[in-house]
Design a protein around this motif. Structure first.
Motif, mmCIF file in Angstrom:
data_model
loop_
_atom_site.group_PDB
_atom_site.id
_atom_site.type_symbol
_atom_site.label_atom_id
_atom_site.label_comp_id
_atom_site.label_asym_id
_atom_site.label_seq_id
_atom_site.Cartn_x
_atom_site.Cartn_y
_atom_site.Cartn_z
ATOM 1 N N GLU A 212 60.145 35.250 -12.288
ATOM 2 C CA GLU A 212 60.971 35.114 -13.496
ATOM 3 C C GLU A 212 62.370 35.667 -13.255
ATOM 4 O O GLU A 212 63.377 35.059 -13.641
ATOM 5 C CB GLU A 212 60.322 35.852 -14.671
ATOM 6 C CG GLU A 212 59.152 35.127 -15.310
ATOM 7 C CD GLU A 212 58.730 35.796 -16.594
ATOM 8 O OE1 GLU A 212 59.575 35.971 -17.490
ATOM 9 O OE2 GLU A 212 57.542 36.168 -16.702
ATOM 10 N N ILE A 213 62.430 36.830 -12.606
ATOM 11 C CA ILE A 213 63.733 37.439 -12.317
ATOM 12 C C ILE A 213 64.527 36.557 -11.368
ATOM 13 O O ILE A 213 65.731 36.340 -11.555
ATOM 14 C CB ILE A 213 63.542 38.845 -11.719
ATOM 15 C CG1 ILE A 213 62.864 39.764 -12.745
ATOM 16 C CG2 ILE A 213 64.872 39.443 -11.287
ATOM 17 C CD1 ILE A 213 62.456 41.116 -12.190
ATOM 18 N N ALA A 214 63.834 36.004 -10.335
ATOM 19 C CA ALA A 214 64.508 35.127 -9.376
ATOM 20 C C ALA A 214 65.037 33.870 -10.056
ATOM 21 O O ALA A 214 66.041 33.300 -9.628
ATOM 22 C CB ALA A 214 63.552 34.754 -8.247
ATOM 23 N N ALA A 215 64.355 33.421 -11.122
ATOM 24 C CA ALA A 215 64.786 32.227 -11.856
ATOM 25 C C ALA A 215 65.936 32.523 -12.807
ATOM 26 O O ALA A 215 66.439 31.622 -13.478
ATOM 27 C CB ALA A 215 63.613 31.630 -12.624
ATOM 28 N N GLY A 216 66.366 33.781 -12.871
ATOM 29 C CA GLY A 216 67.510 34.137 -13.720
ATOM 30 C C GLY A 216 67.138 34.810 -15.014
ATOM 31 O O GLY A 216 68.033 35.133 -15.810
ATOM 32 N N LEU A 244 69.620 44.494 -13.236
ATOM 33 C CA LEU A 244 70.173 43.158 -13.054
ATOM 34 C C LEU A 244 70.645 42.566 -14.378
ATOM 35 O O LEU A 244 71.677 41.898 -14.441
ATOM 36 C CB LEU A 244 69.121 42.239 -12.419
ATOM 37 C CG LEU A 244 68.805 42.484 -10.943
ATOM 38 C CD1 LEU A 244 67.637 41.617 -10.499
ATOM 39 C CD2 LEU A 244 70.021 42.201 -10.076
ATOM 40 N N GLN A 245 69.882 42.820 -15.437
ATOM 41 C CA GLN A 245 70.280 42.313 -16.751
ATOM 42 C C GLN A 245 71.599 42.943 -17.190
ATOM 43 O O GLN A 245 72.497 42.244 -17.688
ATOM 44 C CB GLN A 245 69.185 42.604 -17.771
ATOM 45 C CG GLN A 245 69.461 42.017 -19.158
ATOM 46 C CD GLN A 245 68.383 42.354 -20.152
ATOM 47 O OE1 GLN A 245 67.911 43.490 -20.193
ATOM 48 N NE2 GLN A 245 67.978 41.383 -20.955
#
Length: 490
Positions: A212-216, A244-245
């Motif tokens: 999910e994180i890799a997908a943005g 990252l957010q």
């Protein structure tokens, strides 16, 4: 077939998951351990049962010896023969069909009648087995286990076919081994379930969060787990996701500010005397490497500029901002011809741009009093001139790109615009617009769109061209910055 093989090969070369490797190792170890245990159990139980059979034969030999001693003192040899025949028959009937009894009295051998048809060497084999260390001996077609007891000139031999003994024992052992193997499989199943719950399932959840994180989807959080290692890993991923957010939110704010700054640097609601002007600016990212401008000169003429810096995004936008600054600086002092201005821009651009970066520029100069339009083009896509006869002329490049050679030279071209004649300037994002299938819009379609839009007022004509490009692209993402400048002589 080739496709199936390729899929199989790619699958076979992919790294195995930790869960699969753990299950493979644990199941392999458990499988080997269970098989080794069953083999050891079978071997030890078989030896134990064979030893028990020997002890039973030994007890039988002692009992027969006592009876034979009594019969020898009170009766004849025939009574001993009858006795061992009876005992042998009863034993063979009660246990196995291979029970053998022989009595040797003062060198005379007495065997059960049932064994008289056996080969003579069988007794020799039994005698050897009785005195051997493991009480076994190989006969012609089978192995025997035997026991003996001697005293008072009488020796008793009792034996059985070891193969038949093992067959009988094996039937009992198979059930035991089946139960033991089933318990081992149940234990292995429990271990597998524990591994899946403790390792496999948490890892899959962590991987889903990372995907999910890799997908943005910055800010996605993994559930917390009870094991210390998984808990710390989950917390680390959640912390990274939150960071990252926050960084992405800050980046978005910075990009919005950069976009606002670039929009502020572009002309808005500029009225060029003698011309109708419409313009379209669509970055592929937040900011663009395209740049266009309308700059009034002190002699009453107007510069009309469209430039395209290599690439897109922040680096290209910085190059575009630099070109605006160089253009305004070069336009402050005469001479005001396009060649002098573009040469001055290039001289400074070469000194400030990073090696390997360059830009194209179409620089026109409009004289509203004479309707003369001069231009010099530094490697830019040709402009289109549409005359009142609906014929297209190309405003081609007149020199090399900016940022390559400090001493580069350009040629100036001139024409007179008649009323209602139109000029279209564009960046390469227009002909390079791609369909979902990857087909380019191309210059031919751009020309046709320009022709069909020429009958409309300038702004509506530009919107018509924008719609043509958008319809061709459909929902596919824009890959390059798009700028259109449409001017029409009044």
């Amino acid at each position: 077939m080739q496709t199936l093989f390729s899929k199989w090969w790619n699958y076979g070369t992919r790294p195995w998951s930790i869960s699969f490797q753990l299950l493979l190792i644990v199941n392999s170890v458990l499988g080997i351990a269970i098989i080794a245990l069953l083999i050891f159990r079978y071997s030890s139980e078989m030896e134990n049962e064979v030893h028990k059979k020997y002890l039973s034969l030994n007890d039988e030999a002692i009992a027969i010896h006592g009876a034979a001693s009594h019969l020898q003192s009170d009766h004849h040899t025939a009574d001993i023969q009858s006795y061992i025949d009876t005992v042998c028959a009863q034993m063979r009937k009660a246990t196995l069909q291979c029970h053998s009894i022989a009595v040797k009295i003062n060198g005379k051998l007495i065997q059960a009648q049932a064994h008289l048809d056996k080969p003579p060497e069988l007794f020799s084999t039994i005698a050897k087995a009785a005195v051997s260390k493991d009480h076994r001996e190989q006969a012609a077609d089978h192995m025997v286990v035997a026991a003996s007891y001697a005293g008072d000139g009488i020796t008793v031999y009792v034996s059985e076919n070891l193969n038949a003994v093992r067959k009988t024992i094996r039937q009992d052992l198979q059930l035991q081994l089946f139960v033991l193997g089933s318990l081992g499989l149940i234990a292995a199943g429990i271990v597998n379930v524990v591994l899946v719950q403790v390792v496999g399932k948490p890892l899959n959840l962590l991987l889903e969060t990372v995907d999910e994180i890799a997908a943005g989807n910055f800010g996605a959080e993994s559930p917390l787990f009870k094991s210390d290692e998984m808990l710390r890993l989950s917390q680390a991923i959640n912390s990274m996701s939150q960071t990252l957010q926050n960084n992405d939110r800050e980046r978005q704010l910075q990009m919005v500010k950069a976009q606002q700054i670039q929009q502020y640097l572009l002309p808005s609601e500029v009225r060029l005397p003698g011309l109708q002007a419409a313009h379209l600016f669509q970055p592929a990212d937040f900011v663009a490497g395209d740049y266009y401008d309308f700059v009034p000169l002190s002699n009453g003429t107007w510069l009309i500029c469209l430039a395209d810096v290599t690439g897109h995004g922040i680096p290209a936008a910085m190059g575009a901002t630099m070109l605006k600054s160089l253009l305004l600086s070069a336009a402050e002092q005469p001479p005001f011809d396009t060649v002098s201005i573009i040469s001055e821009i290039n001289r400074r651009f070469v000194r400030t741009v990073l090696p390997g970066n360059f830009a194209s520029m179409f620089l026109g100069c409009w004289n509203p009093e004479t309707f003369e339009f001069c231009w010099a083009s530094a490697g830019h896509d040709p402009g289109y001139l549409l005359n009142t006869s609906n014929e297209i002329s190309l405003l081609n490049s007149t020199g090399m790109l900016l940022g390559i050679d400090e001493d580069a030279q350009w040629e100036e071209k001139r024409l007179h615009l008649k009323s209602n004649e139109q000029v279209l300037l564009y960046s390469d994002g227009a002909p390079d617009t791609q369909s979902p299938e990857g087909e380019l819009f191309g210059r031919e379609r751009l020309l046709e769109s320009f022709r069909s839009a020429s009958q409309l007022p300038n702004q509506y004509g530009l919107e018509k061209m924008e719609n043509d490009l958008s319809d061709f692209r459909l929902n596919s993402p824009r890959k390059d910055d798009l700028t259109l400048v449409l001017i029409k002589a009044e």
